[in-house]
Enzyme design. Sequence first.
Site, PDB file in Angstrom:
ATOM      1  N   GLU A  94       0.792  -1.229   0.000  1.00 34.90           N
ATOM      2  CA  GLU A  94       0.000   0.000   0.000  1.00 34.90           C
ATOM      3  C   GLU A  94       0.814   1.264   0.000  1.00 34.90           C
ATOM      4  O   GLU A  94       0.414   2.248  -0.587  1.00 34.90           O
ATOM      5  CB  GLU A  94      -0.933   0.001   1.202  1.00 34.90           C
ATOM      6  CG  GLU A  94      -2.148  -0.819   0.938  1.00 34.90           C
ATOM      7  CD  GLU A  94      -3.147  -0.773   2.056  1.00 34.90           C
ATOM      8  OE1 GLU A  94      -2.959  -0.034   3.032  1.00 34.90           O
ATOM      9  OE2 GLU A  94      -4.137  -1.498   1.947  1.00 34.90           O
ATOM     10  N   HIS A 127      -8.217   1.768   0.558  1.00 39.19           N
ATOM     11  CA  HIS A 127      -8.202   1.687   2.041  1.00 39.19           C
ATOM     12  C   HIS A 127      -9.085   2.775   2.665  1.00 39.19           C
ATOM     13  O   HIS A 127      -8.628   3.582   3.481  1.00 39.19           O
ATOM     14  CB  HIS A 127      -6.764   1.789   2.573  1.00 39.19           C
ATOM     15  CG  HIS A 127      -6.618   1.151   3.927  1.00 39.19           C
ATOM     16  ND1 HIS A 127      -5.536   0.384   4.285  1.00 39.19           N
ATOM     17  CD2 HIS A 127      -7.436   1.141   5.001  1.00 39.19           C
ATOM     18  CE1 HIS A 127      -5.692  -0.044   5.529  1.00 39.19           C
ATOM     19  NE2 HIS A 127      -6.851   0.413   5.978  1.00 39.19           N
TER      20      HIS A 127
HETATM   21  P1  NAD Z   1     -10.541  -7.989  16.056  1.00 38.93           P
HETATM   22  O1  NAD Z   1      -9.220  -8.071  16.757  1.00 38.93           O
HETATM   23  O2  NAD Z   1     -11.738  -7.556  16.831  1.00 38.93           O
HETATM   24  O3  NAD Z   1     -10.880  -9.401  15.388  1.00 38.93           O
HETATM   25  C1  NAD Z   1      -9.989 -10.146  14.645  1.00 38.93           C
HETATM   26  C2  NAD Z   1     -10.451 -11.600  14.708  1.00 38.93           C
HETATM   27  O4  NAD Z   1      -9.626 -12.360  13.826  1.00 38.93           O
HETATM   28  C3  NAD Z   1     -10.321 -12.227  16.103  1.00 38.93           C
HETATM   29  O5  NAD Z   1     -11.542 -12.806  16.500  1.00 38.93           O
HETATM   30  C4  NAD Z   1      -9.240 -13.278  15.917  1.00 38.93           C
HETATM   31  O6  NAD Z   1      -9.419 -14.419  16.746  1.00 38.93           O
HETATM   32  C5  NAD Z   1      -9.428 -13.624  14.445  1.00 38.93           C
HETATM   33  N1  NAD Z   1      -8.305 -14.355  13.876  1.00 38.93           N
HETATM   34  C6  NAD Z   1      -6.994 -14.337  14.222  1.00 38.93           C
HETATM   35  N2  NAD Z   1      -6.300 -15.218  13.490  1.00 38.93           N
HETATM   36  C7  NAD Z   1      -7.194 -15.812  12.651  1.00 38.93           C
HETATM   37  C8  NAD Z   1      -7.086 -16.825  11.666  1.00 38.93           C
HETATM   38  N3  NAD Z   1      -5.928 -17.432  11.388  1.00 38.93           N
HETATM   39  N4  NAD Z   1      -8.210 -17.196  11.000  1.00 38.93           N
HETATM   40  C9  NAD Z   1      -9.398 -16.620  11.278  1.00 38.93           C
HETATM   41  N5  NAD Z   1      -9.552 -15.663  12.225  1.00 38.93           N
HETATM   42  C10 NAD Z   1      -8.468 -15.261  12.894  1.00 38.93           C
HETATM   43  O7  NAD Z   1     -10.292  -7.044  14.815  1.00 38.93           O
HETATM   44  P2  NAD Z   1     -11.370  -6.162  14.041  1.00 38.93           P
HETATM   45  O8  NAD Z   1     -11.552  -4.857  14.740  1.00 38.93           O
HETATM   46  O9  NAD Z   1     -12.550  -6.992  13.720  1.00 38.93           O
HETATM   47  O10 NAD Z   1     -10.556  -5.853  12.683  1.00 38.93           O
HETATM   48  C11 NAD Z   1     -10.222  -6.880  11.768  1.00 38.93           C
HETATM   49  C12 NAD Z   1      -9.185  -6.337  10.807  1.00 38.93           C
HETATM   50  O11 NAD Z   1      -9.786  -5.325   9.982  1.00 38.93           O
HETATM   51  C13 NAD Z   1      -8.034  -5.596  11.494  1.00 38.93           C
HETATM   52  O12 NAD Z   1      -7.003  -6.461  11.874  1.00 38.93           O
HETATM   53  C14 NAD Z   1      -7.563  -4.666  10.419  1.00 38.93           C
HETATM   54  O13 NAD Z   1      -6.523  -5.290   9.718  1.00 38.93           O
HETATM   55  C15 NAD Z   1      -8.757  -4.492   9.498  1.00 38.93           C
HETATM   56  N6  NAD Z   1      -9.243  -3.108   9.434  1.00 38.93           N
HETATM   57  C16 NAD Z   1      -9.347  -2.525   8.195  1.00 38.93           C
HETATM   58  C17 NAD Z   1      -9.810  -1.226   8.082  1.00 38.93           C
HETATM   59  C18 NAD Z   1      -9.959  -0.556   6.730  1.00 38.93           C
HETATM   60  O14 NAD Z   1     -10.146   0.670   6.673  1.00 38.93           O
HETATM   61  N7  NAD Z   1      -9.928  -1.277   5.625  1.00 38.93           N
HETATM   62  C19 NAD Z   1     -10.154  -0.513   9.240  1.00 38.93           C
HETATM   63  C20 NAD Z   1     -10.056  -1.140  10.483  1.00 38.93           C
HETATM   64  C21 NAD Z   1      -9.591  -2.438  10.572  1.00 38.93           C
END
Ligand code: NAD
Length: 323
Positions: free
Chosen positions: A265, A297
Amino acid sequence: KVAVFGTRRYDVDSLEKATPKGSGLEYTFIEALLDHTTVVLAKDHDAICLFVNDTCDKAILETLHELGVKYVALRCAGFNNVDLSAASKLNIHVVRVPAYSPEAVAEFAVGMIMTIVRKYHKAYNRVREGNFLLDGLVGINLNGKTVGLIGTGKIGLLTGRILAHGFRCKVIAYDPYPSKVADEYGVTYVNTLDDLLERSDIISLHCPLTESTKYIINDDSLSKMKRGVILINTSRGGLIDTYALIRALKSGHLKAVGLDVYEKESNYFFADSSAKVISDDTFARLLSFYNVFMTGHQAFLTEEALENISDTTIQNLLDLESK
Ligand code: NAD
């Protein structure tokens, strides 16, 4: 004194606007991403404020330490861009905004699915040209489709709830740490990732990027998906091996893909119009597929989320100061 790295003036504007008078926090806007060259601009600051596209590896942290920077305040949830163990050895505290608006990302992911299955983007371009023909615009109903969520944290569960309760999709999920409240969100766990890959019509990624999730979507996992599957990634680019994705698009195994995040990115992320946005070969190749819908993003980008980011970042900085 906080050096705010970034390429968006509104980041520092929103921090200044939300900072209580007399707090003592002062910001310098550094109109650049943090990297090995720009790190020197952190000189004379106690803290730096970063976003997901800044690089904060061991060498950069060592320079920051030499410059006297004690704190790294991330304006984002993900922290895969910071070498946390190096930071802790150098006694640099790292804070982040764990959840600014999971709703924003969940709603965006569902919007991306709708855009793809009903071809809004194509229809919009046509109508702007005065073309009201409908050929090529036949979509599919979401109702009754099986959607597989990889990751059921804050964003995954909310995405599941909209799809299960709003669209009556069958929502299945894989997560090594299943949530106890998944039922309430209409989400049912499968036992293995393979189960999910084999059964889903649409797959949406909601897990963080870690060593174990890097390239969780690769040639092998793609081959286990149904032919004609739709893949959505609003999480992190590194979850997908982009070359494998391109191969699966070329072979027609994937029906369509929605991407908000990319492997490299920093090359083009938030680049202004004068920057060479198509500097990366994989990015250019993805753009060439008519069935890949891409955004830069922006899933988090709502008024509510920006307000939460500023408020939490300010609170984080004030808490650090009082330590
Ligand atoms: P979170 O920490 O609440 O949830 C992440 C989940 O993923 C957890 O339940 C964890 O157990 C699970 N996980 C870990 N390893 C895994 C695997 N191997 N297989 C399946 N699940 C697995 O995070 P969240 O707040 O839900 O955010 C998720 C992701 O979204 C963040 O890590 C971030 O990268 C991304 N995000 C993107 C944006 C965007 O603007 N595009 C914004 C915010 C977050």
